[in-house]
Motif scaffolding. Structure first.
Motif, PDB file in Angstrom:
ATOM      1  N   MET A  54       0.754  -1.113  -0.059  1.00 54.06           N
ATOM      2  CA  MET A  54       0.066   0.007   0.023  1.00 54.06           C
ATOM      3  C   MET A  54       0.951   1.283  -0.040  1.00 54.06           C
ATOM      4  O   MET A  54       1.814   1.212   0.694  1.00 54.06           O
ATOM      5  N   LEU A  55       0.452   2.275  -0.837  1.00 56.00           N
ATOM      6  CA  LEU A  55       1.192   3.500  -0.876  1.00 56.00           C
ATOM      7  C   LEU A  55       0.201   4.690  -0.421  1.00 56.00           C
ATOM      8  O   LEU A  55      -0.882   4.446  -0.659  1.00 56.00           O
ATOM      9  N   LYS A  56       0.964   5.637   0.269  1.00 50.30           N
ATOM     10  CA  LYS A  56       0.106   6.686   0.526  1.00 50.30           C
ATOM     11  C   LYS A  56      -0.254   7.650  -0.580  1.00 50.30           C
ATOM     12  O   LYS A  56       0.497   7.905  -1.614  1.00 50.30           O
ATOM     13  N   GLY A  57      -1.446   8.009  -0.529  1.00 52.96           N
ATOM     14  CA  GLY A  57      -2.100   8.867  -1.441  1.00 52.96           C
ATOM     15  C   GLY A  57      -2.672   8.255  -2.732  1.00 52.96           C
ATOM     16  O   GLY A  57      -2.841   9.374  -3.718  1.00 52.96           O
ATOM     17  N   LEU A  58      -2.455   7.012  -2.986  1.00 49.96           N
ATOM     18  CA  LEU A  58      -2.761   6.438  -4.210  1.00 49.96           C
ATOM     19  C   LEU A  58      -4.132   5.389  -3.821  1.00 49.96           C
ATOM     20  O   LEU A  58      -4.268   4.973  -2.908  1.00 49.96           O
ATOM     21  N   LEU A 115     -12.787   4.015 -13.338  1.00 51.06           N
ATOM     22  CA  LEU A 115     -12.659   5.206 -14.137  1.00 51.06           C
ATOM     23  C   LEU A 115     -11.888   6.351 -13.010  1.00 51.06           C
ATOM     24  O   LEU A 115     -11.031   7.123 -13.370  1.00 51.06           O
ATOM     25  N   ASP A 116     -12.670   6.559 -11.942  1.00 46.81           N
ATOM     26  CA  ASP A 116     -12.186   7.362 -11.046  1.00 46.81           C
ATOM     27  C   ASP A 116     -10.865   7.253 -10.521  1.00 46.81           C
ATOM     28  O   ASP A 116     -10.221   8.319 -10.415  1.00 46.81           O
ATOM     29  N   ALA A 117     -10.506   5.918 -10.244  1.00 45.17           N
ATOM     30  CA  ALA A 117      -8.973   5.756  -9.857  1.00 45.17           C
ATOM     31  C   ALA A 117      -8.126   6.118 -10.792  1.00 45.17           C
ATOM     32  O   ALA A 117      -7.175   6.719 -10.632  1.00 45.17           O
ATOM     33  N   VAL A 118      -8.533   5.561 -11.939  1.00 45.94           N
ATOM     34  CA  VAL A 118      -7.595   5.759 -13.287  1.00 45.94           C
ATOM     35  C   VAL A 118      -7.281   7.333 -13.165  1.00 45.94           C
ATOM     36  O   VAL A 118      -6.244   7.979 -13.421  1.00 45.94           O
ATOM     37  N   LEU A 119      -8.366   7.992 -13.289  1.00 44.30           N
ATOM     38  CA  LEU A 119      -8.296   9.521 -13.424  1.00 44.30           C
ATOM     39  C   LEU A 119      -7.742  10.199 -12.381  1.00 44.30           C
ATOM     40  O   LEU A 119      -7.391  11.432 -12.451  1.00 44.30           O
ATOM     41  N   SER A 120      -7.292   9.628 -11.209  1.00 37.18           N
ATOM     42  CA  SER A 120      -6.771  10.328 -10.035  1.00 37.18           C
ATOM     43  C   SER A 120      -5.279  10.506 -10.357  1.00 37.18           C
ATOM     44  O   SER A 120      -4.768  11.345  -9.666  1.00 37.18           O
ATOM     45  N   VAL A 121      -4.829   9.782 -11.520  1.00 39.92           N
ATOM     46  CA  VAL A 121      -3.327   9.701 -11.770  1.00 39.92           C
ATOM     47  C   VAL A 121      -3.191  10.070 -13.050  1.00 39.92           C
ATOM     48  O   VAL A 121      -2.015  10.423 -13.736  1.00 39.92           O
ATOM     49  N   VAL A 170      -7.370   0.602  -5.528  1.00 42.61           N
ATOM     50  CA  VAL A 170      -7.731   0.051  -6.936  1.00 42.61           C
ATOM     51  C   VAL A 170      -6.567   0.028  -7.654  1.00 42.61           C
ATOM     52  O   VAL A 170      -6.334  -0.618  -8.428  1.00 42.61           O
ATOM     53  N   LEU A 171      -5.624   0.959  -7.731  1.00 42.02           N
ATOM     54  CA  LEU A 171      -4.498   1.066  -8.636  1.00 42.02           C
ATOM     55  C   LEU A 171      -3.395   0.046  -8.028  1.00 42.02           C
ATOM     56  O   LEU A 171      -2.541   0.367  -7.424  1.00 42.02           O
ATOM     57  N   GLY A 172      -3.481  -1.110  -8.420  1.00 40.88           N
ATOM     58  CA  GLY A 172      -2.891  -2.120  -7.897  1.00 40.88           C
ATOM     59  C   GLY A 172      -1.328  -2.127  -8.854  1.00 40.88           C
ATOM     60  O   GLY A 172      -1.305  -1.182  -9.723  1.00 40.88           O
ATOM     61  N   PRO A 173      -0.600  -2.707  -8.500  1.00 44.20           N
ATOM     62  CA  PRO A 173       0.844  -2.980  -9.313  1.00 44.20           C
ATOM     63  C   PRO A 173       0.675  -2.990 -10.654  1.00 44.20           C
ATOM     64  O   PRO A 173       1.681  -2.397 -11.413  1.00 44.20           O
ATOM     65  N   ASP A 174      -0.111  -4.033 -11.308  1.00 43.03           N
ATOM     66  CA  ASP A 174      -0.283  -4.057 -12.844  1.00 43.03           C
ATOM     67  C   ASP A 174      -0.933  -3.044 -13.382  1.00 43.03           C
ATOM     68  O   ASP A 174      -0.280  -2.456 -14.341  1.00 43.03           O
TER      69      ASP A 174
END
Length: 144
Positions: A1-5, A54-60, A8-12
């Motif tokens: 787990m990383l801070k601020g991410l 979509l929300d998770a992807v557009l967060s980065v 849903v944004l797993g390693p792959d």
């Protein structure tokens, strides 16, 4: 787990988003979409709605503002102007993450498939609502 991410944004998925370049497309698709047949790398996020992904992807991931369109949904077969409820949800996420200048464009079903065949990757969500498919074009991160 990383801070601020978003979790849903797993390693792959995170690695894929990072590896994409400006102008590359990524598809987020529903459970009915023939993702494996597209010949692109597939990342599975079973159990998650497409809007959540979509929300998770557009967060980065920035959307491309050099082109008139940077997000597309699949048109309803037989009624290109039909509005499925999930389309408004896609729009709300895009506006919340990227601003009102981005619109959700549409592509005819087979044109959508052709575009996905050229995408960087396909993310299969657990979305069960029909037409829960969206394509995104990656933009650039601008310096502050």
């Amino acid at each position: 787990m990383l801070k601020g991410l978003d979790p849903v944004l797993g390693p792959d998925l995170l690695g894929t988003l990072r590896a994409m370049g400006h102008g590359d497309d990524i598809a987020i698709v529903d459970t009915n979409f023939p993702a494996a047949a597209m010949g692109r790398p597939v990342i599975r996020l079973d159990g998650l709605p497409a809007t959540r992904v979509l929300d998770a992807v557009l967060s980065v991931l920035p959307l491309d503002d050099f082109t008139p369109e940077a997000a597309w949904r699949m048109e309803v077969v037989g009624d290109a102007g039909a509005e499925m409820p999930i389309f408004d949800e896609f729009r709300r996420v895009i506006v919340a993450r990227e601003g009102a200048s981005f619109r959700l464009a549409s592509l005819e079903r087979f044109a959508f498939y052709e575009r996905v065949r050229k995408a960087f990757a396909v993310v299969v969500s657990g979305e069960t609502r029909l037409y829960g498919n969206i394509l995104l074009k990656k933009g650039v991160v601008r310096p502050d």
